[in-house]
Write an enzyme that holds these catalytic residues in place. Structure first.
Site, PDB file in Angstrom:
ATOM      1  N   GLY A  19      37.453  54.188  42.277  1.00 11.00           N
ATOM      2  CA  GLY A  19      38.471  53.498  41.483  1.00 11.00           C
ATOM      3  C   GLY A  19      37.803  52.842  40.279  1.00 11.00           C
ATOM      4  O   GLY A  19      38.271  51.824  39.759  1.00 11.00           O
ATOM      5  N   ALA A  38      42.015  41.989  52.128  1.00 10.57           N
ATOM      6  CA  ALA A  38      43.161  42.068  51.213  1.00 10.57           C
ATOM      7  C   ALA A  38      42.906  41.202  49.987  1.00 10.57           C
ATOM      8  O   ALA A  38      43.576  41.352  48.963  1.00 10.57           O
ATOM      9  CB  ALA A  38      44.429  41.606  51.923  1.00 10.57           C
ATOM     10  N   HIS A  86      52.099  38.380  40.807  1.00 13.48           N
ATOM     11  CA  HIS A  86      51.096  39.343  40.336  1.00 13.48           C
ATOM     12  C   HIS A  86      51.589  40.052  39.076  1.00 13.48           C
ATOM     13  O   HIS A  86      52.784  40.051  38.786  1.00 13.48           O
ATOM     14  CB  HIS A  86      50.793  40.391  41.423  1.00 13.48           C
ATOM     15  CG  HIS A  86      49.869  39.887  42.488  1.00 13.48           C
ATOM     16  ND1 HIS A  86      50.325  39.238  43.610  1.00 13.48           N
ATOM     17  CD2 HIS A  86      48.515  39.920  42.589  1.00 13.48           C
ATOM     18  CE1 HIS A  86      49.287  38.891  44.362  1.00 13.48           C
ATOM     19  NE2 HIS A  86      48.180  39.288  43.772  1.00 13.48           N
ATOM     20  N   HIS A  87      50.657  40.689  38.420  1.00 13.96           N
ATOM     21  CA  HIS A  87      50.942  41.441  37.189  1.00 13.96           C
ATOM     22  C   HIS A  87      51.976  42.549  37.435  1.00 13.96           C
ATOM     23  O   HIS A  87      52.176  43.002  38.552  1.00 13.96           O
ATOM     24  CB  HIS A  87      49.644  42.041  36.649  1.00 13.96           C
ATOM     25  CG  HIS A  87      48.909  42.882  37.661  1.00 13.96           C
ATOM     26  ND1 HIS A  87      49.145  44.222  37.822  1.00 13.96           N
ATOM     27  CD2 HIS A  87      47.969  42.548  38.587  1.00 13.96           C
ATOM     28  CE1 HIS A  87      48.374  44.691  38.783  1.00 13.96           C
ATOM     29  NE2 HIS A  87      47.648  43.691  39.278  1.00 13.96           N
ATOM     30  N   LYS A  99      51.286  45.954  39.572  1.00 16.35           N
ATOM     31  CA  LYS A  99      50.930  45.984  41.004  1.00 16.35           C
ATOM     32  C   LYS A  99      51.914  46.870  41.770  1.00 16.35           C
ATOM     33  O   LYS A  99      53.134  46.713  41.643  1.00 16.35           O
ATOM     34  CB  LYS A  99      50.901  44.569  41.584  1.00 16.35           C
ATOM     35  CG  LYS A  99      50.416  44.557  43.031  1.00 16.35           C
ATOM     36  CD  LYS A  99      50.049  43.163  43.497  1.00 16.35           C
ATOM     37  CE  LYS A  99      49.646  43.141  44.968  1.00 16.35           C
ATOM     38  NZ  LYS A  99      48.477  43.976  45.276  1.00 16.35           N
TER      39      LYS A  99
END
Ligand code: NAD
Length: 273
Positions: A8, A129, A161-162, A165
């Protein structure tokens, strides 16, 4: 020198790992893996795509997840922040080659969890997480808080969150909710994900989990404890992804010398002074 294989690598967290490693003398990103056709991988590497594919350069090796098994010998530990498929492929390749794995990918289903558990029988696998050491501290504080907060008080979790996500609610919100449920003797059926319509009075023992999405929030988790006429709020805010990257690199150090098994951030001995 610890050599990381980042799965990633072209993503937000992959780049944060790269930046965090660049500040350390004893850690380097040796291999960058991303999906086929991800342009950003080429931008991150030190050699052209053709050169990397043809024989892998001596440093800054890049490749797609299909190459993972072949390039693992170039790294000491795999750090995965990709997606469910990438996490599975990384776990299978690590198990086959005897390389430890750190994975922060969230939104994993039953099958992916089984693949990680199977890999952990062969190599050390640490999954979390949320790799922020601040969230680890929040979870420890939560234990103490719930020992004092009356059981009748309501618990609600709000995470932000952005807008990019993919999974909701966040893995961290679920983790916090389940830890609170465990301490209160509840189960997943007590979780309430958002409310809409005529839902009636709030059942006691319920834990509400609410996901807010927008803008560029990196990670914001608020736990609300509401009593009659008073309330307490515990909140953690990650201001940049370096918070997760630093924790993931600490985890990479840990798995290097750990026996095969499935580990969490709780297994790290974090110095408090
Ligand atoms: P992102 O979309 O910016 O990056 C993901 C990268 O992985 C992309 O470049 C994508 O091309 C690549 N990828 C996807 N599937 C792949 C595959 N099969 N093989 C190889 N590469 C693949 O996402 P992000 O914000 O960097 O987050 C990545 C994951 O990490 C998400 O699951 C996210 O929820 C999680 N995350 C965890 C933590 C933590 O502390 N545990 C913190 C932030 C994000």
């Amino acid at each position: 020198m610890i050599s990381l294989v980042v799965v990633g690598a072209a993503g937000r967290m992959g780049r944060a790992i790269e930046e965090a490693a660049a500040t350390l003398d004893d850690v380097r990103v040796r291999v960058r893996i991303d999906r086929t056709g991800t342009v950003a991988v080429s931008a991150a590497k030190s050699v052209g795509a053709g050169g990397a594919r043809a024989g892998y350069a001596s440093s800054g090796i890049d490749g797609t997840v299909e190459d993972l098994g072949r390039v693992l010998e170039a790294g000491d530990v795999v750090v995965d922040f990709s997606g469910p498929e990438g996490a599975c492929r990384a776990a299978e390749a690590c198990a086959a080659r005897g390389v430890p794995l750190v994975t922060g990918t969230t939104g994993l289903g039953v099958r992916e969890n089984e693949v990680l558990a199977a890999a952990a029988r062969r190599v050390a696998v640490l999954r979390a997480a949320n790799f922020s050491l601040g969230v680890l501290a929040l979870r420890k504080i939560l234990g103490t808080a719930l020992a004092w907060i009356p059981k009748q008080w309501d618990i609600e979790i709000v995470e932000r969150h952005h807008r990019h996500k993919a999974d909701s609610p966040s893995g961290t919100a679920l983790l916090l909710a389940r830890e609170a449920l465990q301490r209160r003797g509840g189960s997943d059926s007590d979780l309430c994900f958002g409310r809409n319509g005529h839902v009636g009075e709030r059942p006691s023992g319920e834990i509400g989990v609410h996901a807010v999405r927008g803008g560029s929030w990196v990670g914001d988790h608020t736990m609300l404890f509401a009593g009659a006429g008073e309330w307490i709020e515990l909140r953690h805010v990650a201001q940049d992804r370096g918070a997760f990257a630093r924790g993931a690199i600490e985890a990479a150090r840990f798995v290097l010398s750990a026996a095969p098994g499935l580990y969490t951030l709780d297994d790290l001995q974090v110095p408090s002074s």
